[in-house]
Design an enzyme around this catalytic site. Structure first.
Site, PDB file in Angstrom:
ATOM      1  N   TYR A  26       0.802  -1.041  -0.162  1.00  0.00           N
ATOM      2  CA  TYR A  26       0.019  -0.004   0.010  1.00  0.00           C
ATOM      3  C   TYR A  26       1.049   1.267   0.108  1.00  0.00           C
ATOM      4  O   TYR A  26       0.670   2.044  -0.743  1.00  0.00           O
ATOM      5  CB  TYR A  26      -1.022  -0.209   1.284  1.00  0.00           C
ATOM      6  N   SER A 108      -3.639  13.719   7.382  1.00  0.00           N
ATOM      7  CA  SER A 108      -4.583  13.615   6.505  1.00  0.00           C
ATOM      8  C   SER A 108      -6.100  13.539   7.194  1.00  0.00           C
ATOM      9  O   SER A 108      -6.236  13.355   8.139  1.00  0.00           O
ATOM     10  CB  SER A 108      -4.325  12.159   5.823  1.00  0.00           C
ATOM     11  N   GLN A 129      -4.771  17.990   5.700  1.00  0.00           N
ATOM     12  CA  GLN A 129      -4.971  17.918   4.337  1.00  0.00           C
ATOM     13  C   GLN A 129      -6.446  17.455   4.224  1.00  0.00           C
ATOM     14  O   GLN A 129      -6.881  16.322   4.816  1.00  0.00           O
ATOM     15  CB  GLN A 129      -4.324  16.598   3.832  1.00  0.00           C
ATOM     16  N   TYR A 131     -10.067  16.059   2.249  1.00  0.00           N
ATOM     17  CA  TYR A 131     -10.353  15.333   1.001  1.00  0.00           C
ATOM     18  C   TYR A 131     -11.916  16.041   1.056  1.00  0.00           C
ATOM     19  O   TYR A 131     -12.492  15.739   1.963  1.00  0.00           O
ATOM     20  CB  TYR A 131     -10.404  13.964   0.932  1.00  0.00           C
ATOM     21  N   THR A 157      -6.723  18.713  -1.331  1.00  0.00           N
ATOM     22  CA  THR A 157      -6.168  17.697  -2.175  1.00  0.00           C
ATOM     23  C   THR A 157      -7.062  17.616  -3.407  1.00  0.00           C
ATOM     24  O   THR A 157      -8.442  17.428  -3.473  1.00  0.00           O
ATOM     25  CB  THR A 157      -6.202  16.171  -1.607  1.00  0.00           C
ATOM     26  N   ARG A 166      -4.489   1.057  -8.512  1.00  0.00           N
ATOM     27  CA  ARG A 166      -3.465   0.529  -7.446  1.00  0.00           C
ATOM     28  C   ARG A 166      -3.502  -0.802  -7.505  1.00  0.00           C
ATOM     29  O   ARG A 166      -4.058  -1.515  -6.835  1.00  0.00           O
ATOM     30  CB  ARG A 166      -3.695   1.033  -6.202  1.00  0.00           C
ATOM     31  N   LYS A 254      -3.226  20.962  -3.059  1.00  0.00           N
ATOM     32  CA  LYS A 254      -2.235  19.933  -3.200  1.00  0.00           C
ATOM     33  C   LYS A 254      -2.446  19.101  -4.350  1.00  0.00           C
ATOM     34  O   LYS A 254      -3.743  18.622  -4.531  1.00  0.00           O
ATOM     35  CB  LYS A 254      -1.951  19.167  -1.811  1.00  0.00           C
ATOM     36  N   HIS A 278       0.347  12.950  -6.398  1.00  0.00           N
ATOM     37  CA  HIS A 278       0.114  11.998  -5.266  1.00  0.00           C
ATOM     38  C   HIS A 278       0.927  10.726  -5.369  1.00  0.00           C
ATOM     39  O   HIS A 278       0.509   9.547  -5.065  1.00  0.00           O
ATOM     40  CB  HIS A 278      -1.368  11.489  -5.654  1.00  0.00           C
ATOM     41  N   ARG A 281       0.490   7.629  -7.484  1.00  0.00           N
ATOM     42  CA  ARG A 281      -0.493   6.873  -7.095  1.00  0.00           C
ATOM     43  C   ARG A 281      -2.039   6.990  -7.864  1.00  0.00           C
ATOM     44  O   ARG A 281      -2.760   6.454  -7.608  1.00  0.00           O
ATOM     45  CB  ARG A 281      -0.752   6.982  -5.882  1.00  0.00           C
ATOM     46  N   ARG A 333       6.941   9.058   1.077  1.00  0.00           N
ATOM     47  CA  ARG A 333       7.557   7.913   1.159  1.00  0.00           C
ATOM     48  C   ARG A 333       8.767   8.445   2.145  1.00  0.00           C
ATOM     49  O   ARG A 333       9.380   7.412   2.528  1.00  0.00           O
ATOM     50  CB  ARG A 333       7.617   7.303  -0.001  1.00  0.00           C
TER      51      ARG A 333
END
Ligand code: HOC
Length: 381
Positions: A26, A108, A129, A131, A157, A166, A254, A278, A281, A333
């Site tokens: 993931y 998030s 962040q 959504y 976002t 994914r 973003k 992103h 992703r 990451r």
């Protein structure tokens, strides 16, 4: 071991060993053929740095101001979802590590600790962040909670209008909360540290979603379900302008990738944009943020702060971004593997490594402050 980690990729290897494969995949996975994810990092190799020598670099300052707050480094920890799935301390570990180094971090809407818990941990610079959900009440409640908790900025976002494909998650059946499946059972069984923390640790929750997705409620969702059923597909520039107004504080978008959209962000009064795909992703084949940086800087540089988000794994990547006109570099990451590998200690070590690389790079470039990094110090191949 942590002491054997000398770069972000070393943490990635540790994380792979510690996490069950659906969870590792993931974090590590991206959309389709994952070409954009790879390109986000390799784009930095298309540019060379031109150092100056004999510049007297005994004293240097890598600090800067980002969205009105002082940061000890031109580096931010991007908001990422579900952090307690990677380590039992989740967002708390990241918030504490960021505070220790005096840098920005974000949480998030899908954080596993609440807005209030995180705000109580640190007075350091932090953003939320958002959504945009179909449920407008939920959006309004998150905005209000962030305002009450004195978050420094809200980042909307804008690149998740539907879920990217994914494929690693489709194969593993990854959901939130994570669920054991027959194909991954062995992987969970052979990672007892993670599995015991997860099973016997505090209940896995997404406390900012007001119960929309919760363990035990039968409401486990996959990434596709979350994006495709809960998020507002009709979101547009009017929505962004309205949210900016409702929030009333420092506001960022973003996921901006084009110069035209960067111009619109200026027009609605945003304070900053994250050039981001992103982490590769969402739209595979999308250009790397670093490749897009120059045209966006040409279009809106000086009118809005520009954060370069994507592929940053080295201090020199941040230096290249700054020289090309970014206010700061940011990434997910770059600290998530370290979180998975060793919690707060891991995140601190990852930031320390990047700090050392940034400072070493500044000295070797012959600059004592980051504003001395300008485009004439770069050569494009
Ligand atoms: C199951 C819900 O930004 C990502 C995150 C959001 C994921 C939502 C997962 O993975 O890109």
């Amino acid at each position: 071991r942590l002491s054997d980690c000398h770069n972000i990729d070393d943490f990635r290897r540790l994380a792979r060993r510690r996490l069950p494969w659906p969870v590792f995949d993931y974090i590590d996975g991206a959309a389709d053929d994952e070409i954009t994810k790879t390109r986000n990092t390799s784009a930095f190799d298309e540019v060379d740095l031109v150092p100056d020598v004999l510049a007297g670099v005994g004293e240097i300052d890598a600090g800067c101001t980002i969205m009105g707050r002082r940061s000890a480094l031109p580096l931010m920890l991007s908001p990422t979802a579900l952090q307690r799935a990677f380590h039992k301390d989740g967002e708390r570990a990241v918030a504490r590590a960021a505070a220790k180094f005096g840098i920005w971090f974000g949480i998030s809407s899908l954080a596993t600790h609440s807005i209030e818990e995180i705000a109580a941990l640190t007075s350091g610079p932090k953003l939320f962040q958002l959504y945009v959900h179909k449920d407008r009440g939920l959006n309004a409640s998150m905005i209000e909670r962030c305002r009450d908790a004195q978050f420094d900025a809200l980042a909307l976002t804008v690149d998740t209008i539907v879920s990217g494909k994914r494929e690693r998650c489709l194969r593993s059946g990854f959901t939130t909360p994570p669920r054991f499946s027959a194909s991954s059972l062995w992987s969970y069984a052979t990672r007892p540290r993670w599995t015991l923390d997860y099973v016997f640790g505090p209940k896995f929750r997404l406390p900012n979603l007001d119960g929309h997705v919760q363990e035990g409620s039968g409401k486990s969702v996959s990434i596709q379900d979350y994006f495709n059923t809960m998020l507002d597909t009709n979101m547009d520039w009017d929505t962004a302008a309205r949210i900016r107004q409702d929030w009333g504080g420092t506001f960022a978008l973003k996921g901006v990738m084009s110069a035209a959209d960067a111009r619109r962000a200026v027009e609605i009064g945003a304070d900053a944009i994250w050039i981001s795909n992103h982490g590769g992703r969402q739209l595979d084949g999308s250009r790397a943020p670093f490749d897009q940086l120059r045209e966006i800087v040409d279009a809106v540089g000086g009118e809005i702060e520009i954060v370069l988000d994507g592929g940053v794994r080295r201090g020199t990547h941040a230096l290249k971004g700054l020289a090309a006109g970014a206010t700061a570099a940011s990434g997910g990451r770059l600290y998530l593997y370290a979180l998975a590998a060793a919690g707060q200690e891991g995140v601190e070590r990852a930031i320390e490594i990047l700090k050392e690389e940034i400072e070493r790079g500044m000295r070797l470039m012959g600059v004592t402050s980051i504003d001395q990094l300008t485009a004439d110090r770069l050569r494009w191949r």
